[in-house]
Design a protein around this motif. Structure first.
Motif, PDB file in Angstrom:
ATOM      1  N   GLY A  95     -29.534 -76.370  -9.896  1.00  0.00           N
ATOM      2  CA  GLY A  95     -31.052 -76.161  -9.888  1.00  0.00           C
ATOM      3  C   GLY A  95     -31.550 -77.721  -9.041  1.00  0.00           C
ATOM      4  O   GLY A  95     -32.492 -77.977  -8.927  1.00  0.00           O
ATOM      5  N   LYS A  96     -30.559 -78.434  -8.538  1.00  0.00           N
ATOM      6  CA  LYS A  96     -30.743 -79.722  -7.906  1.00  0.00           C
ATOM      7  C   LYS A  96     -31.284 -79.563  -6.555  1.00  0.00           C
ATOM      8  O   LYS A  96     -31.059 -78.794  -5.898  1.00  0.00           O
ATOM      9  N   VAL A  97     -32.166 -80.679  -6.285  1.00  0.00           N
ATOM     10  CA  VAL A  97     -32.617 -80.997  -4.983  1.00  0.00           C
ATOM     11  C   VAL A  97     -31.581 -81.853  -4.176  1.00  0.00           C
ATOM     12  O   VAL A  97     -31.347 -82.857  -4.910  1.00  0.00           O
ATOM     13  N   ILE A  98     -30.922 -81.436  -3.182  1.00  0.00           N
ATOM     14  CA  ILE A  98     -29.482 -82.293  -2.802  1.00  0.00           C
ATOM     15  C   ILE A  98     -30.134 -82.935  -1.607  1.00  0.00           C
ATOM     16  O   ILE A  98     -30.612 -82.092  -0.488  1.00  0.00           O
ATOM     17  N   LEU A  99     -30.021 -84.408  -1.344  1.00  0.00           N
ATOM     18  CA  LEU A  99     -30.230 -84.820  -0.115  1.00  0.00           C
ATOM     19  C   LEU A  99     -29.121 -85.284   0.540  1.00  0.00           C
ATOM     20  O   LEU A  99     -28.435 -86.161  -0.149  1.00  0.00           O
ATOM     21  N   CYS A 100     -28.868 -84.917   1.539  1.00  0.00           N
ATOM     22  CA  CYS A 100     -27.516 -85.013   2.334  1.00  0.00           C
ATOM     23  C   CYS A 100     -27.483 -85.945   3.474  1.00  0.00           C
ATOM     24  O   CYS A 100     -28.313 -85.361   4.331  1.00  0.00           O
ATOM     25  N   ASP A 101     -26.828 -87.033   3.416  1.00  0.00           N
ATOM     26  CA  ASP A 101     -26.814 -87.944   4.928  1.00  0.00           C
ATOM     27  C   ASP A 101     -25.952 -87.102   5.870  1.00  0.00           C
ATOM     28  O   ASP A 101     -24.617 -87.316   5.697  1.00  0.00           O
ATOM     29  N   ARG A 102     -26.343 -86.371   6.955  1.00  0.00           N
ATOM     30  CA  ARG A 102     -25.690 -85.756   7.756  1.00  0.00           C
ATOM     31  C   ARG A 102     -24.860 -84.447   7.363  1.00  0.00           C
ATOM     32  O   ARG A 102     -24.692 -84.415   6.327  1.00  0.00           O
ATOM     33  N   TYR A 103     -24.940 -83.557   8.318  1.00  0.00           N
ATOM     34  CA  TYR A 103     -24.213 -82.245   7.916  1.00  0.00           C
ATOM     35  C   TYR A 103     -23.922 -81.593   9.235  1.00  0.00           C
ATOM     36  O   TYR A 103     -23.462 -82.277  10.073  1.00  0.00           O
ATOM     37  N   VAL A 104     -23.914 -80.399   9.175  1.00  0.00           N
ATOM     38  CA  VAL A 104     -23.128 -79.740  10.367  1.00  0.00           C
ATOM     39  C   VAL A 104     -23.699 -79.974  11.768  1.00  0.00           C
ATOM     40  O   VAL A 104     -22.978 -80.259  12.630  1.00  0.00           O
ATOM     41  N   ASP A 105     -24.962 -80.310  11.809  1.00  0.00           N
ATOM     42  CA  ASP A 105     -25.642 -80.562  13.221  1.00  0.00           C
ATOM     43  C   ASP A 105     -25.143 -81.716  13.795  1.00  0.00           C
ATOM     44  O   ASP A 105     -24.955 -82.114  14.974  1.00  0.00           O
ATOM     45  N   SER A 106     -24.539 -82.817  12.912  1.00  0.00           N
ATOM     46  CA  SER A 106     -23.936 -83.841  13.262  1.00  0.00           C
ATOM     47  C   SER A 106     -22.748 -83.835  14.230  1.00  0.00           C
ATOM     48  O   SER A 106     -22.349 -84.287  15.043  1.00  0.00           O
ATOM     49  N   SER A 107     -21.962 -82.697  13.724  1.00  0.00           N
ATOM     50  CA  SER A 107     -20.510 -82.270  14.377  1.00  0.00           C
ATOM     51  C   SER A 107     -21.040 -81.821  15.814  1.00  0.00           C
ATOM     52  O   SER A 107     -20.320 -82.001  16.576  1.00  0.00           O
ATOM     53  N   ILE A 108     -22.228 -80.794  15.556  1.00  0.00           N
ATOM     54  CA  ILE A 108     -22.567 -80.252  17.183  1.00  0.00           C
ATOM     55  C   ILE A 108     -22.992 -81.491  18.010  1.00  0.00           C
ATOM     56  O   ILE A 108     -22.583 -81.480  19.143  1.00  0.00           O
ATOM     57  N   ALA A 109     -23.645 -82.461  17.569  1.00  0.00           N
ATOM     58  CA  ALA A 109     -24.303 -83.428  18.302  1.00  0.00           C
ATOM     59  C   ALA A 109     -23.137 -84.402  18.837  1.00  0.00           C
ATOM     60  O   ALA A 109     -23.064 -84.589  20.087  1.00  0.00           O
ATOM     61  N   TYR A 110     -22.358 -84.900  17.800  1.00  0.00           N
ATOM     62  CA  TYR A 110     -21.362 -85.894  18.192  1.00  0.00           C
ATOM     63  C   TYR A 110     -19.942 -85.436  18.785  1.00  0.00           C
ATOM     64  O   TYR A 110     -19.704 -85.998  19.797  1.00  0.00           O
ATOM     65  N   GLN A 111     -19.289 -84.486  18.140  1.00  0.00           N
ATOM     66  CA  GLN A 111     -18.287 -83.725  18.684  1.00  0.00           C
ATOM     67  C   GLN A 111     -18.522 -82.754  19.704  1.00  0.00           C
ATOM     68  O   GLN A 111     -18.010 -82.843  20.866  1.00  0.00           O
ATOM     69  N   GLY A 112     -19.496 -81.855  19.567  1.00  0.00           N
ATOM     70  CA  GLY A 112     -19.597 -80.790  20.576  1.00  0.00           C
ATOM     71  C   GLY A 112     -20.236 -81.512  21.801  1.00  0.00           C
ATOM     72  O   GLY A 112     -19.624 -81.363  22.884  1.00  0.00           O
ATOM     73  N   ALA A 113     -21.285 -82.366  21.769  1.00  0.00           N
ATOM     74  CA  ALA A 113     -21.771 -82.864  23.078  1.00  0.00           C
ATOM     75  C   ALA A 113     -21.334 -84.167  23.359  1.00  0.00           C
ATOM     76  O   ALA A 113     -20.755 -84.445  24.463  1.00  0.00           O
ATOM     77  N   GLY A 114     -21.264 -85.217  22.266  1.00  0.00           N
ATOM     78  CA  GLY A 114     -21.106 -86.630  22.606  1.00  0.00           C
ATOM     79  C   GLY A 114     -19.522 -86.662  22.967  1.00  0.00           C
ATOM     80  O   GLY A 114     -19.116 -87.135  24.061  1.00  0.00           O
ATOM     81  N   ARG A 115     -18.580 -86.023  22.308  1.00  0.00           N
ATOM     82  CA  ARG A 115     -17.134 -86.003  22.844  1.00  0.00           C
ATOM     83  C   ARG A 115     -16.853 -84.821  23.583  1.00  0.00           C
ATOM     84  O   ARG A 115     -15.792 -84.586  23.857  1.00  0.00           O
ATOM     85  N   GLN A 116     -17.727 -83.932  24.044  1.00  0.00           N
ATOM     86  CA  GLN A 116     -17.794 -82.786  25.013  1.00  0.00           C
ATOM     87  C   GLN A 116     -16.603 -81.869  24.552  1.00  0.00           C
ATOM     88  O   GLN A 116     -15.975 -81.177  25.447  1.00  0.00           O
ATOM     89  N   LEU A 117     -16.752 -81.670  23.371  1.00  0.00           N
ATOM     90  CA  LEU A 117     -15.645 -80.426  22.900  1.00  0.00           C
ATOM     91  C   LEU A 117     -16.482 -78.993  22.998  1.00  0.00           C
ATOM     92  O   LEU A 117     -15.769 -78.111  22.852  1.00  0.00           O
ATOM     93  N   GLY A 118     -17.756 -79.129  23.407  1.00  0.00           N
ATOM     94  CA  GLY A 118     -18.446 -77.969  23.363  1.00  0.00           C
ATOM     95  C   GLY A 118     -19.298 -77.710  22.162  1.00  0.00           C
ATOM     96  O   GLY A 118     -18.778 -77.630  21.098  1.00  0.00           O
ATOM     97  N   GLU A 119     -20.572 -77.567  22.517  1.00  0.00           N
ATOM     98  CA  GLU A 119     -21.573 -77.214  21.140  1.00  0.00           C
ATOM     99  C   GLU A 119     -21.340 -75.940  20.617  1.00  0.00           C
ATOM    100  O   GLU A 119     -21.305 -75.930  19.599  1.00  0.00           O
ATOM    101  N   GLU A 120     -21.008 -74.875  21.557  1.00  0.00           N
ATOM    102  CA  GLU A 120     -20.802 -73.516  20.971  1.00  0.00           C
ATOM    103  C   GLU A 120     -19.846 -73.463  20.169  1.00  0.00           C
ATOM    104  O   GLU A 120     -19.600 -72.986  19.110  1.00  0.00           O
ATOM    105  N   ALA A 121     -18.663 -74.207  20.940  1.00  0.00           N
ATOM    106  CA  ALA A 121     -17.233 -74.052  20.127  1.00  0.00           C
ATOM    107  C   ALA A 121     -17.261 -74.822  18.669  1.00  0.00           C
ATOM    108  O   ALA A 121     -16.685 -74.133  17.857  1.00  0.00           O
ATOM    109  N   ILE A 122     -17.931 -75.875  18.646  1.00  0.00           N
ATOM    110  CA  ILE A 122     -18.062 -76.750  17.278  1.00  0.00           C
ATOM    111  C   ILE A 122     -19.013 -75.949  16.486  1.00  0.00           C
ATOM    112  O   ILE A 122     -18.594 -75.913  15.456  1.00  0.00           O
ATOM    113  N   TRP A 123     -20.033 -75.297  16.851  1.00  0.00           N
ATOM    114  CA  TRP A 123     -20.778 -74.547  16.182  1.00  0.00           C
ATOM    115  C   TRP A 123     -19.955 -73.292  15.260  1.00  0.00           C
ATOM    116  O   TRP A 123     -20.084 -73.149  14.080  1.00  0.00           O
ATOM    117  N   GLN A 124     -19.241 -72.671  16.449  1.00  0.00           N
ATOM    118  CA  GLN A 124     -18.592 -71.388  15.888  1.00  0.00           C
ATOM    119  C   GLN A 124     -17.414 -71.930  14.834  1.00  0.00           C
ATOM    120  O   GLN A 124     -17.100 -71.155  13.890  1.00  0.00           O
TER     121      GLN A 124
END
Ligand SMILES: Nc1ncnc2c1ncn2[C@@H]1O[C@H](COP(=O)(O)OP(=O)(O)O)[C@@H](O)[C@H]1O
Ligand SMILES: [Mg+2]
Length: 218
Positions: A95-124
């Motif tokens: 029943g906790k409120v969880i505050l999480c510094d970064r989650y899956v969106d970071s992978s899409i933005a940094y690895q998918g886009a930043g590192r050019q691995l593909g946003e859709e591929a990293i999402w999938q």
């Protein structure tokens, strides 16, 4: 996670220098005052569990500078998976409120886009890791790339060299991906103008959380 969960999962996203750590600390304090310390959990990937820590060592070891980009993305997702199972899901069940510094969106933005691995591929690829567990609310702290970079390198603010320009281009790519995610998931992701003074950013985030959870987590 089929059984009824009572907790809430809030992730914080944005580039380095956006103010995630500063805002998280303030919001954590407010929520602890409101709900009590045992109802609030702060965490960040890869989290304190021993399996994710081992993955983290592989990711950041100076011996592994030749690591392939997809290998890196898979290891981040593996660490995320274990963090979910060892920490986030037990916290939600309690029943906790969880505050999480970064989650899956970071992978899409940094690895998918930043590192050019593909946003859709990293999402999938991350869908397998998260198995449907998206945050109830994602706070995206949006800031001009140059402002974020200046905050983390204040003393070098007005010296722009080639590396800084590369960094700026990288950060702009990451920001563009965050903005695409925001537009694609408007119910989950709320954009906060993080170029404002820190107190105003904190107030905006607190208001956004209250609007999203009007019952105050009861
Ligand atoms: N809204 C703001 N205005 C000015 N400075 C800020 C603001 N938010 C954060 N900072 C400063 O920027 C730096 C990076 O903040 P931090 O919270 O560590 O960001 P992040 O965790 O997103 O990288 C810190 O020195 C912090 O004091
Ligand atoms: Mg931080």
């Amino acid at each position: 996670m089929n059984e009824q969960v009572r907790g809430k999962f809030i992730s914080f996203e944005g580039p380095d220098g956006a103010g995630k750590t500063s805002v998280l600390r303030a919001i954590q304090k407010r929520l602890v005052d409101q709900l009590g310390a045992d109802r609030v959990m702060y965490t960040r990937e890869p989290g304190g569990n021993h399996i994710s820590e081992q993955i983290r060592r592989v990711l950041f070891s100076p011996e592994n500078t030749d690591m392939d980009g997809r290998t890196e993305a898979l290891l981040f997702a593996a660490a995320r998976r274990q963090h979910i199972v060892s920490e986030i899901v037990p916290g939600l069940r309690a029943g906790k409120v969880i505050l999480c510094d970064r989650y899956v969106d970071s992978s899409i933005a940094y690895q998918g886009a930043g590192r050019q691995l593909g946003e859709e591929a990293i999402w999938q690829m991350n869908q397998f890791a998260i198995d449907g567990l998206l945050p109830d609310l994602t706070i995206y702290l949006d800031v001009e790339s140059a402002v974020g970079l200046r905050r983390i390198a204040e003393h070098r603010a007005d010296q722009v060299n080639r590396l800084d320009e590369e960094k700026l281009a990288f950060h702009q790519t990451v920001r563009a991906a965050y903005l695409r995610l925001y537009r694609a998931h408007p119910d989950r992701i709320k954009l906060i103008d993080a170029s404002q003074p820190l107190d105003q950013v904190i107030a905006d985030v607190a208001q956004t959380i209250e609007q999203r959870f009007p019952d105050r987590f009861e």
